[in-house]
Design a protein around this motif. Structure first.
Motif, short mmCIF file in Angstrom:
data_model
loop_
_atom_site.label_atom_id
_atom_site.label_comp_id
_atom_site.label_asym_id
_atom_site.label_seq_id
_atom_site.Cartn_x
_atom_site.Cartn_y
_atom_site.Cartn_z
N ALA A 10 0.92 -1.21 -0.07
CA ALA A 10 -0.16 0.04 -0.01
C ALA A 10 1.03 1.27 0.12
O ALA A 10 0.55 2.24 -0.74
N MET A 11 1.73 1.26 0.80
CA MET A 11 2.85 2.47 0.72
C MET A 11 3.41 2.50 -0.62
O MET A 11 3.71 3.63 -0.76
N VAL A 12 4.20 1.46 -1.21
CA VAL A 12 4.51 1.74 -2.46
C VAL A 12 3.58 2.13 -3.50
O VAL A 12 3.93 3.05 -4.44
N VAL A 13 2.37 1.75 -3.54
CA VAL A 13 1.39 2.20 -4.42
C VAL A 13 1.20 3.77 -4.31
O VAL A 13 1.08 4.53 -5.14
N LYS A 14 0.99 4.24 -2.93
CA LYS A 14 0.84 5.51 -2.61
C LYS A 14 1.90 6.27 -2.99
O LYS A 14 1.75 7.41 -3.48
N GLN A 15 3.07 5.87 -2.76
CA GLN A 15 4.31 6.81 -3.09
C GLN A 15 4.72 6.71 -4.74
O GLN A 15 5.44 7.52 -5.24
N GLY A 16 4.27 5.69 -5.28
CA GLY A 16 4.88 5.53 -6.74
C GLY A 16 5.99 5.36 -6.85
O GLY A 16 6.53 5.10 -8.19
N ILE A 18 9.49 2.58 -5.27
CA ILE A 18 9.97 1.74 -3.96
C ILE A 18 10.99 2.44 -2.93
O ILE A 18 10.82 2.09 -1.78
N SER A 19 11.84 3.22 -3.67
CA SER A 19 12.76 3.89 -2.84
C SER A 19 11.86 4.90 -1.97
O SER A 19 12.50 5.00 -0.66
N ALA A 20 11.09 5.75 -2.34
CA ALA A 20 10.23 6.61 -1.47
C ALA A 20 9.45 5.76 -0.63
O ALA A 20 9.45 6.42 0.55
N ALA A 21 8.96 4.81 -0.73
CA ALA A 21 8.25 3.95 0.08
C ALA A 21 8.90 3.38 1.23
O ALA A 21 8.87 3.37 2.38
N ALA A 22 10.43 3.01 0.86
CA ALA A 22 11.21 2.35 1.82
C ALA A 22 11.44 3.53 2.89
O ALA A 22 11.75 3.11 3.89
N ARG A 52 8.38 4.36 -16.65
CA ARG A 52 9.40 5.34 -16.86
C ARG A 52 9.38 6.35 -15.63
O ARG A 52 10.24 7.15 -15.35
N TYR A 53 7.96 6.55 -15.04
CA TYR A 53 7.91 7.35 -14.07
C TYR A 53 7.81 6.83 -12.56
O TYR A 53 7.32 7.44 -11.74
N GLY A 54 7.93 5.34 -12.40
CA GLY A 54 8.02 4.63 -11.13
C GLY A 54 7.51 3.38 -11.31
O GLY A 54 7.54 2.69 -12.45
#
Length: 312
Positions: A10-16, A18-22, A52-54
């Protein structure tokens, strides 16, 4: 299934990303990547697509992310309950607030809540019809909303809610400051009102009736539900006409009494505010105390605020 995997998705989808979600989850990117791989092994299909955008979720990824969002929300709520307990609060109550009530009484309302040192209050503002449904679903403990609403209008479970009128009001017709009707001393005929541009406020809450409102005889081109700021702005800058709870509208101090006009042959309908609660909570001691507190301060406000010659 490990619920942490769904929370992380859910956090990955929200952030778009993987690095931002981590970063948000306070874990390393490789750790999160391995968790997502575990989830995909459990599913047997990809849950994310790289662009290309995440990253974006696949069809099954969307569905699982929605479950993860609910788990995240419950986790955050649990953390907040722990913080409240450590801070010495006994309980939290969620209160639904009518938009105009919130706008007109914010100072008195927040002052009253802050005096209750044992409880935490979460105020949710929205259209009354929506909030009735929230209440029946157990998402609200109390609701300050129009007394005339029918619970059947929300979901058909009549009898599950109780209410008590705590603040008296009547509907009134208000004109914008650019209207030729501004300051009119004599009653305006319904026929004359039909020639003016109307807007609707709170229509989904049963605010208009064909008998009471001359605007109902023609199409209204703009309506607002669940908010009041735009309506007040239009009354300040245009010639539009709207029907509002008169006492609350004048309590905002942003609408001039000269903007309220009388309509020939019409008696303003009651638009009282009621305190609503679920019948099943009536015997809970903490709920009884908070209900009595809200009831007392709202009825105290009713006695101290001017009546603006509304014949309440």
């Amino acid at each position: 299934m490990n619920p942490n995997l769904l929370k992380q998705l859910a956090m990955v989808v929200k952030q778009g990303s993987i690095s931002a979600a981590a970063e948000q989850l306070f874990i390393t990117q490789p750790t999160l990547t391995r968790a997502l791989q575990q989830l995909e092994m459990r599913v047997g299909a990809p849950v994310l697509k790289r662009t290309r955008y995440g990253v974006t979720p696949t069809e099954i990824g969307v569905r699982l992310a929605l479950v993860g969002e609910r788990i995240l929300a419950e986790t955050e709520q649990g953390d907040e309950v722990i913080r409240q307990w450590h801070s010495g609060y006994d309980n939290q109550f969620t209160i639904g607030i009518d938009p105009l009530w919130e706008y007109a009484t914010v100072a008195e309302m927040t002052s009253g809540f802050l005096k209750q040192s044992r409880y935490v209050f979460h105020c949710r503002v929205g259209s009354a019809a929506t909030q009735i449904e929230w209440m029946q679903n157990g998402e609200l403990d109390f609701l300050l909303a129009p007394a005339h609403l029918s619970v059947v209008h929300a979901s058909g479970r009549k009898g599950s809610l109780e209410r008590e009128v705590v603040f008296r009001d009547r509907s009134g017709v208000f004109v914008g400051k650019q209207s030729t009707l501004l300051g009119r001393q004599q009653p305006v005929t319904p026929q004359e009102l039909q020639q003016h541009r109307w807007l609707i406020a709170g229509a989904s809450a049963g605010f208009l009736s064909g008998v009471e409102d001359p605007a109902a005889q023609q199409a209204v081109r703009i309506a607002f539900t669940g908010g009041i700021r735009s309506v007040i702005h239009l009354l300040d800058t245009s010639d539009m006409v709207v029907r509002l709870p008169a006492r609350l509208a004048l309590m905002t101090a942003e609408i001039d009494p000269q903007q309220m006009i009388q309509v020939e042959g019409q008696i303003s309908a009651r638009r009282d505010i009621a305190l609503w609660w679920r019948a099943e909570d009536s015997e809970r001691p903490d709920s009884q105390k908070v209900r009595e507190f809200i009831r007392a301060w709202v009825m105290g406000l009713d006695k101290t605020v001017g009546e603006f010659e509304l014949g309440l």
